[in-house]
Design an enzyme around this catalytic site. Structure first.
Site, mmCIF file in Angstrom:
data_model
loop_
_atom_site.group_PDB
_atom_site.id
_atom_site.type_symbol
_atom_site.label_atom_id
_atom_site.label_comp_id
_atom_site.label_asym_id
_atom_site.label_seq_id
_atom_site.Cartn_x
_atom_site.Cartn_y
_atom_site.Cartn_z
ATOM 1 N N TYR A 86 38.400 68.715 66.792
ATOM 2 C CA TYR A 86 37.959 70.534 66.997
ATOM 3 C C TYR A 86 36.346 70.458 67.321
ATOM 4 O O TYR A 86 35.582 70.636 66.725
ATOM 5 C CB TYR A 86 38.058 71.312 65.857
ATOM 6 C CG TYR A 86 39.729 71.075 65.039
ATOM 7 C CD1 TYR A 86 40.515 71.049 65.968
ATOM 8 C CD2 TYR A 86 40.219 71.683 63.903
ATOM 9 C CE1 TYR A 86 42.200 70.745 65.726
ATOM 10 C CE2 TYR A 86 41.216 72.102 63.293
ATOM 11 C CZ TYR A 86 42.563 70.758 63.922
ATOM 12 O OH TYR A 86 43.619 71.139 64.206
ATOM 13 N N HIS A 169 46.505 62.632 63.587
ATOM 14 C CA HIS A 169 47.028 63.718 63.936
ATOM 15 C C HIS A 169 47.527 63.889 65.585
ATOM 16 O O HIS A 169 47.130 62.988 66.251
ATOM 17 C CB HIS A 169 44.857 64.501 64.506
ATOM 18 C CG HIS A 169 44.610 65.568 65.006
ATOM 19 N ND1 HIS A 169 44.347 66.368 65.754
ATOM 20 C CD2 HIS A 169 46.041 66.821 65.286
ATOM 21 C CE1 HIS A 169 44.186 67.859 65.840
ATOM 22 N NE2 HIS A 169 45.144 67.805 65.787
#
Length: 363
Positions: A86, A169
């Site tokens: 992010y 992830h």
């Protein structure tokens, strides 16, 4: 420490329990906490998704980002989720700085592994998807060294000596075996008490059932595959989680914005693309039934995933304090059981997705 020695500077000893007080309520705002599987980690049923703090799609100011975290804390949110992905680490840095003001033992922080941040040999000036300079780039790495190096970087950016939950992830985007490869290392860290819970964060469902059945993960963060609009994750993910005594964190519960307004317009987005007419028609049928029962489509969209016993919580993207307040207002709405029955009778949700007995969660 180096990654080769098996510690990579991760933690300073056994993880301190993030368990809530005896009544399973967070200290601020009264948000219920739910236990993740058989671990000692308990998350507030509404979590803070920090992708927007990494300037997802558009820039978020430093004060705006800090204000969002402050508002979340004051509202009783104690679960905060981030990732190196992010904003190339910006989300972790901002979240860590904002959370430094609060007691660490009251927080549950999760981050992710699988993408290392490395120098970018060919920067163009803007990162793809996040409005940040691309002096760094992402490199897939699910190896032992990669996992340890990733966690070490996350701890430094977050300014903490531990994280409570670590997710692998998007492993499906790299290879079929990536999740299992990373989980070998994460299980060691969990068993040593360095992290409290481990799991996989993905929008793919095909592998999670096996991981739950084999008791390789405590929790899955499932994006967009278990929502008021669609429930493909029910048999593939939630039921295996329930059978194994594990948990799910539902994210993407608005289906990329489609369920975030009472009546989506013709230009509404579904899975980040224009919503097909048949999908819009289904959403309006759901919205009409919600209105008959005195609630809005977004109210029901937040409440729906939490009806299943395997779902410990939902994480919502919150860019500023106003979005925090709006989400918490929606989450406080009492959605009547009759709505779920009505939706099931109209074949708009799977009837197995909800329970109306409201017994105390045995976990």
């Amino acid at each position: 420490m180096s990654a080769a020695d098996g510690s990579a500077g991760i933690g300073v000893g056994p993880l301190e329990s993030a368990a809530a007080p005896a009544d399973s309520r967070a200290n601020g705002g009264g948000l219920e906490r739910r236990r993740l599987g058989e671990t000692d980690v308990r998350v507030s049923r509404i979590g803070f998704g920090a992708a927007s703090l990494g300037n997802l799609y558009r820039e978020t100011g430093d004060e705006e980002a800090a204000g969002a975290v402050t508002a979340a804390w004051e509202a009783g949110i104690r679960f905060f989720d981030t990732a190196p992905h992010y904003g190339l680490g910006l989300s972790e840095r901002r979240l860590g700085a904002a959370l430094a003001a609060y007691p660490r033992e009251e927080l549950v922080i999760s981050t992710k592994v699988g993408r290392l941040l490395v120098p970018n040999p060919n920067p163009t000036g803007v990162d793809d998807g996040f409005v940040v300079p691309d002096d760094l780039t992402r490199a897939w790495d699910f190896s032992r060294d990669g996992v340890l190096q990733s966690l070490e970087g996350s701890l430094e950016r977050l300014g903490t000596d531990r994280v409570d939950i670590v997710f692998v992830h998007d492993p499906d985007a790299f290879s079929e075996g990536a999740a299992r490869e990373a989980l070998v290392t994460l299980r060691e860290l969990r068993d040593e008490g360095v992290v409290g819970a481990i799991g996989v964060g993905t929008n793919e469902t095909h592998q999670l059932g096996e991981l739950f059945d084999e008791r390789l993960i405590d929790v899955a963060m499932l994006a967009g595959r278990y929502t008021l609009l669609e429930q493909p994750g029910l048999d593939a993910v939630l039921e295996p989680a329930r059978r194994s005594g594990a948990s799910v964190i539902a994210v993407g519960v608005y289906n990329s914005g489609l369920l975030s307004t009472p009546r989506p317009g013709p230009d509404a987005v579904y899975n980040y693309l224009p919503a097909p007419p048949e999908v819009l028609e289904r959403v309006h049928r759901i919205a009409e039934l919600c209105e008959r029962h005195g609630v809005t489509l977004p109210d029901a969209a937040l409440a729906f995933p939490l009806q299943h016993p395997a779902v410990a919580g939902i994480a919502l993207g919150m860019r500023n304090a106003a979005q925090v307040h709006d989400n918490l207002r929606r989450a406080s709405v009492a959605v009547p059981d009759e709505l779920w029955r009505d939706l099931a009778d109209h074949r708009l949700i799977d009837p197995r997705s909800f329970t109306t007995d409201h017994q105390e969660d045995p976990k």
